[in-house]
Design a protein around this motif. Structure first.
Motif, short mmCIF file in Angstrom:
data_model
loop_
_atom_site.label_atom_id
_atom_site.label_comp_id
_atom_site.label_asym_id
_atom_site.label_seq_id
_atom_site.Cartn_x
_atom_site.Cartn_y
_atom_site.Cartn_z
N GLU A 182 0.85 -1.19 0.00
CA GLU A 182 0.00 0.00 0.00
C GLU A 182 0.89 1.24 0.00
O GLU A 182 0.88 2.03 0.94
N LEU A 183 1.65 1.39 -1.07
CA LEU A 183 2.56 2.50 -1.25
C LEU A 183 3.00 2.54 -2.71
O LEU A 183 2.73 1.60 -3.47
N VAL A 184 3.67 3.60 -3.08
CA VAL A 184 4.21 3.74 -4.43
C VAL A 184 5.66 3.28 -4.39
O VAL A 184 6.45 3.78 -3.58
N PRO A 185 6.05 2.32 -5.24
CA PRO A 185 7.46 1.90 -5.26
C PRO A 185 8.37 3.07 -5.62
O PRO A 185 7.96 4.01 -6.30
N ASP A 186 9.61 3.01 -5.16
CA ASP A 186 10.59 4.04 -5.50
C ASP A 186 11.05 3.91 -6.95
O ASP A 186 11.34 4.91 -7.61
N LEU A 187 11.14 2.68 -7.41
CA LEU A 187 11.55 2.38 -8.79
C LEU A 187 10.52 1.47 -9.41
O LEU A 187 10.13 0.47 -8.80
N VAL A 188 10.07 1.82 -10.61
CA VAL A 188 9.16 0.95 -11.36
C VAL A 188 9.77 0.68 -12.73
O VAL A 188 10.35 1.57 -13.35
N VAL A 189 9.64 -0.56 -13.17
CA VAL A 189 10.18 -0.97 -14.47
C VAL A 189 9.07 -1.63 -15.26
O VAL A 189 8.39 -2.53 -14.75
N GLU A 190 8.88 -1.17 -16.47
CA GLU A 190 7.95 -1.80 -17.40
C GLU A 190 8.77 -2.34 -18.57
O GLU A 190 9.65 -1.65 -19.09
N ILE A 191 8.46 -3.56 -18.99
CA ILE A 191 9.15 -4.20 -20.10
C ILE A 191 8.15 -4.42 -21.22
O ILE A 191 7.13 -5.09 -21.01
#
Length: 191
Positions: free
Chosen positions: A101-110
């Motif tokens: 229940e938070l926003v990740p610090d790093l997000v990766v989309e492939i």
């Protein structure tokens, strides 16, 4: 129009699981999206990136790395799962047995074979707007890695470039060429 909730997502996921179906479910602006398995190139890139990231993060106790099955309930009430994500240790002392229940610090989309770039960029930019520090879009077709930050123009990395994320992972380096699945020769596969 029927507005769906996290509870609805849980029920759909449970029904899929009971039926033996391998689909992820996301909630975006009250609508449920069903996400099927990705192509195996995208999957392999995801595991390569995750492994290289986790090999740096865990020995240094910097935080947690999640794969595409790790869902996050965002402040806008959406439930989504980046292909790879990272949360700093200070923000998540222990992983819950539930969605983050938070926003990740790093997000990766492939980008998978069936994906279009624009929706992936929109998803990344939404994470940034909600508080992610860095968003990464990996495009296997073009062999590029694009970095998104809140105040900067996107930066595109190609083969031969070294990716760094000093604001999150000081000292971590990733050669872009390490992300692409290897091609084996017949000689390598013999005995």
């Amino acid at each position: 129009m029927l507005i769906m909730t996290i509870k609805d997502v849980e029920q759909v996921q449970s029904a899929f699981s009971e039926a033996g179906l391998d689909y992820d479910v996301e909630l975006t602006n009250g609508s449920i999206s069903i996400i099927g398995p990705s192509d195996i190139v995208s999957s392999e890139i995801g595991i390569l990136f995750s492994r290289l990231l986790a090999n740096w993060v865990y020995p240094r106790r910097l935080g947690r790395v999640f794969d595409s099955a790790g869902g996050f309930i965002l402040p806008d009430s959406n439930l989504t799962a980046p292909d790879v994500s990272f949360v700093r240790a200070a923000r998540l002392l222990q992983s819950p047995r539930y969605f983050g229940e938070l926003v990740p610090d790093l997000v990766v989309e492939i980008k998978s074979q069936s994906d279009r770039i624009k929706p992936l960029v929109t998803k990344i930019l939404n994470f940034i707007k909600l508080g992610a520090i860095v968003g990464i879009l990996i495009d296997p077709d073009e062999e590029t890695v694009t970095i998104y930050r809140s105040q900067d123009e996107p930066i595109i990395f190609n083969n031969g470039d070294i990716l760094t994320l000093p604001e999150l992972l000081p000292g971590w380096e990733l050669a872009v060429s390490e992300l692409w699945p290897p091609i084996f020769t017949e000689e390598e596969t013999q005995g």
